[in-house]
Design a protein around this motif. Sequence first.
Motif, PDB file in Angstrom:
ATOM      1  N   HIS A   1      11.630  -4.477  12.702  1.00  0.00           N
ATOM      2  CA  HIS A   1      12.276  -5.507  13.514  1.00  0.00           C
ATOM      3  C   HIS A   1      11.592  -5.707  14.861  1.00  0.00           C
ATOM      4  O   HIS A   1      11.473  -6.837  15.343  1.00  0.00           O
ATOM      5  N   ILE A   2      11.124  -4.622  15.464  1.00  0.00           N
ATOM      6  CA  ILE A   2      10.599  -4.704  16.824  1.00  0.00           C
ATOM      7  C   ILE A   2       9.324  -5.533  16.911  1.00  0.00           C
ATOM      8  O   ILE A   2       9.041  -6.162  17.939  1.00  0.00           O
ATOM      9  N   GLU A   3       8.553  -5.572  15.822  1.00  0.00           N
ATOM     10  CA  GLU A   3       7.269  -6.281  15.903  1.00  0.00           C
ATOM     11  C   GLU A   3       7.474  -7.765  16.186  1.00  0.00           C
ATOM     12  O   GLU A   3       6.739  -8.374  16.972  1.00  0.00           O
ATOM     13  N   CYS A   4       8.480  -8.377  15.541  1.00  0.00           N
ATOM     14  CA  CYS A   4       8.691  -9.818  15.742  1.00  0.00           C
ATOM     15  C   CYS A   4       9.138 -10.113  17.177  1.00  0.00           C
ATOM     16  O   CYS A   4       8.687 -11.081  17.787  1.00  0.00           O
ATOM     17  N   SER A   5      10.024  -9.276  17.695  1.00  0.00           N
ATOM     18  CA  SER A   5      10.456  -9.472  19.087  1.00  0.00           C
ATOM     19  C   SER A   5       9.275  -9.363  20.048  1.00  0.00           C
ATOM     20  O   SER A   5       9.125 -10.172  20.973  1.00  0.00           O
ATOM     21  N   ALA A   6       8.441  -8.365  19.824  1.00  0.00           N
ATOM     22  CA  ALA A   6       7.308  -8.149  20.732  1.00  0.00           C
ATOM     23  C   ALA A   6       6.311  -9.297  20.660  1.00  0.00           C
ATOM     24  O   ALA A   6       5.796  -9.753  21.691  1.00  0.00           O
ATOM     25  N   MET A   7       6.036  -9.780  19.451  1.00  0.00           N
ATOM     26  CA  MET A   7       5.042 -10.850  19.312  1.00  0.00           C
ATOM     27  C   MET A   7       5.590 -12.194  19.780  1.00  0.00           C
ATOM     28  O   MET A   7       4.857 -12.988  20.385  1.00  0.00           O
ATOM     29  N   ALA A   8       6.865 -12.470  19.542  1.00  0.00           N
ATOM     30  CA  ALA A   8       7.460 -13.700  20.065  1.00  0.00           C
ATOM     31  C   ALA A   8       7.427 -13.682  21.587  1.00  0.00           C
ATOM     32  O   ALA A   8       7.097 -14.684  22.237  1.00  0.00           O
ATOM     33  N   ASN A   9       7.743 -12.537  22.168  1.00  0.00           N
ATOM     34  CA  ASN A   9       7.727 -12.365  23.622  1.00  0.00           C
ATOM     35  C   ASN A   9       6.312 -12.570  24.175  1.00  0.00           C
ATOM     36  O   ASN A   9       6.110 -13.277  25.166  1.00  0.00           O
ATOM     37  N   ARG A  10       5.335 -11.967  23.509  1.00  0.00           N
ATOM     38  CA  ARG A  10       3.955 -12.042  24.008  1.00  0.00           C
ATOM     39  C   ARG A  10       3.377 -13.457  23.921  1.00  0.00           C
ATOM     40  O   ARG A  10       2.741 -13.941  24.864  1.00  0.00           O
ATOM     41  N   TYR A  11       3.588 -14.139  22.810  1.00  0.00           N
ATOM     42  CA  TYR A  11       2.906 -15.417  22.581  1.00  0.00           C
ATOM     43  C   TYR A  11       3.734 -16.642  22.938  1.00  0.00           C
ATOM     44  O   TYR A  11       3.184 -17.737  23.083  1.00  0.00           O
ATOM     45  N   LEU A  12       5.071 -16.459  23.110  1.00  0.00           N
ATOM     46  CA  LEU A  12       5.914 -17.625  23.363  1.00  0.00           C
ATOM     47  C   LEU A  12       6.796 -17.491  24.592  1.00  0.00           C
ATOM     48  O   LEU A  12       7.311 -18.493  25.089  1.00  0.00           O
ATOM     49  N   GLY A  13       7.022 -16.270  25.060  1.00  0.00           N
ATOM     50  CA  GLY A  13       7.872 -16.083  26.227  1.00  0.00           C
ATOM     51  C   GLY A  13       9.207 -15.437  25.876  1.00  0.00           C
ATOM     52  O   GLY A  13       9.515 -15.181  24.719  1.00  0.00           O
ATOM     53  N   GLU A  14      10.014 -15.165  26.895  1.00  0.00           N
ATOM     54  CA  GLU A  14      11.275 -14.448  26.696  1.00  0.00           C
ATOM     55  C   GLU A  14      12.277 -15.257  25.878  1.00  0.00           C
ATOM     56  O   GLU A  14      13.025 -14.710  25.070  1.00  0.00           O
TER      57      GLU A  14
END
Length: 461
Positions: free
Chosen positions: A204-217
């Motif tokens: 689960h954590i990978e999607c949160s981290a990648m969305a945060n990195r490439y798209l913002g909070e």
Amino acid sequence: MKLYNSLTRQKEEFKPIEPDKVRMYSCGPTVYNFFHIGNARPFIIFDTLRRYLEYRGYEVNFVQNFTDVDDKMIRRANEEGVTVKELADRYIDEYFIDAKGLGIEQATVHPRATENIDAIVELISRLEEKGFAYATDDGVYFDVKKFRDYGKLSHQPLENLEAGARIGVDENKRDPMDFALWKIKKPGEPAWESPWGEGRPGWHIECSAMANRYLGETIDIHSGGQDLIFPHHENEVAQSEAANDAPFANYWLHNGYINVDGQKMSKSLGNFFTVRDVAQHFDYEVIRFFMLSAHYRNPINFSDDLLVQARTALERIRTCLSNLDFLLSNAAEGTDVQIGEKLDGYKQKFLDAMDDDLNTADAIAAIFELVYFANTTLGAESTKGEIEQTASLIRELCGVLGLDESKQEVALDEEIEQMIAERNEARKARDFAKADAIRDTLKEMGIVLEDTSQGVKWKRV
């Protein structure tokens, strides 16, 4: 444009965070095999949403991840005697082959979990600092009861989720509902350095981290299959919002399930098909057309008979365009203002359908109304302008759906054109045996010729 938001369970006017820009994240495949038809539906649906948003003038930053390390991948790699990375590289390449066939455009970014370990570790560290995560002997877990809004996406209170969940007993966890953010390395597993010891991220954590990195909070749209609502997307919401103190996604879109011949798809029932399997019998574009022929939120039944129907329907569009191309080659110059008004009406029906929660079924119906108009209205007496405008609009609307009718998926390449020219010469020379032989050869290639007063007309069969 209105979209059905799983978070609020209603259609809402789509208003992105930034005018004319859309931040969109869609869950991608775990790359340990060819992707199956159940995966294909969200890939096709949300590719279509992205295309439509771009068609309406939005700049779409579209992120679709690859899960390139998890338990299934480790097992498969061990079975095959290869590294997890070698397995991932192979099936990412295979993904792009099938995706291209299905008309799925590449995302703005296709991040891999293993290439974003630093972002994952940073996000877990933030959760730990804020009291939402705790370390144990076998990893780091998210403390579900610390996040009071847990269950808001699946619309279930925590006690109901606990009662309905099948969760294995784990003495390391404080609560059975807590989920892994980081897994400590076991023998034979790939691992990365972290403050908690060598290990790898939870799913689960990978999607949160990648969305945060490439798209913002906070992002505009998060999408995926209905089966991901719980626990995957619910867990993404919890860990993202706990870490950032901000909404994770404003619109959550989920497509319905696929059944095969009326039954749930499963390997045990022998009705589990990869897209590569199906593409041996039906064109990729037929598969795409089939997936778009029903509203994305409805369940869809997958069968050979329904694919045959989809192929026949798609052929109607192709035959119409072929007829229009033929008429155009013999048409006189000129145009008609009135036909432009009629075409605008068909286009508006298409737009209205797509604006109504991406109703591709009604959008396709609008295209077929346009095809019927073309078939019954345009003929040898039509002008070039009338024919060109009509054919152009059919191709334009098909293109929005990712159906590439901008050029005929031709079998009429230079070689076949030459064969038709040779047949014409043979007929002029009264060499009918040669002319018939060429005609038969073309028929074997799927090209049927029709001799008309305007010349030779062809169509696929």
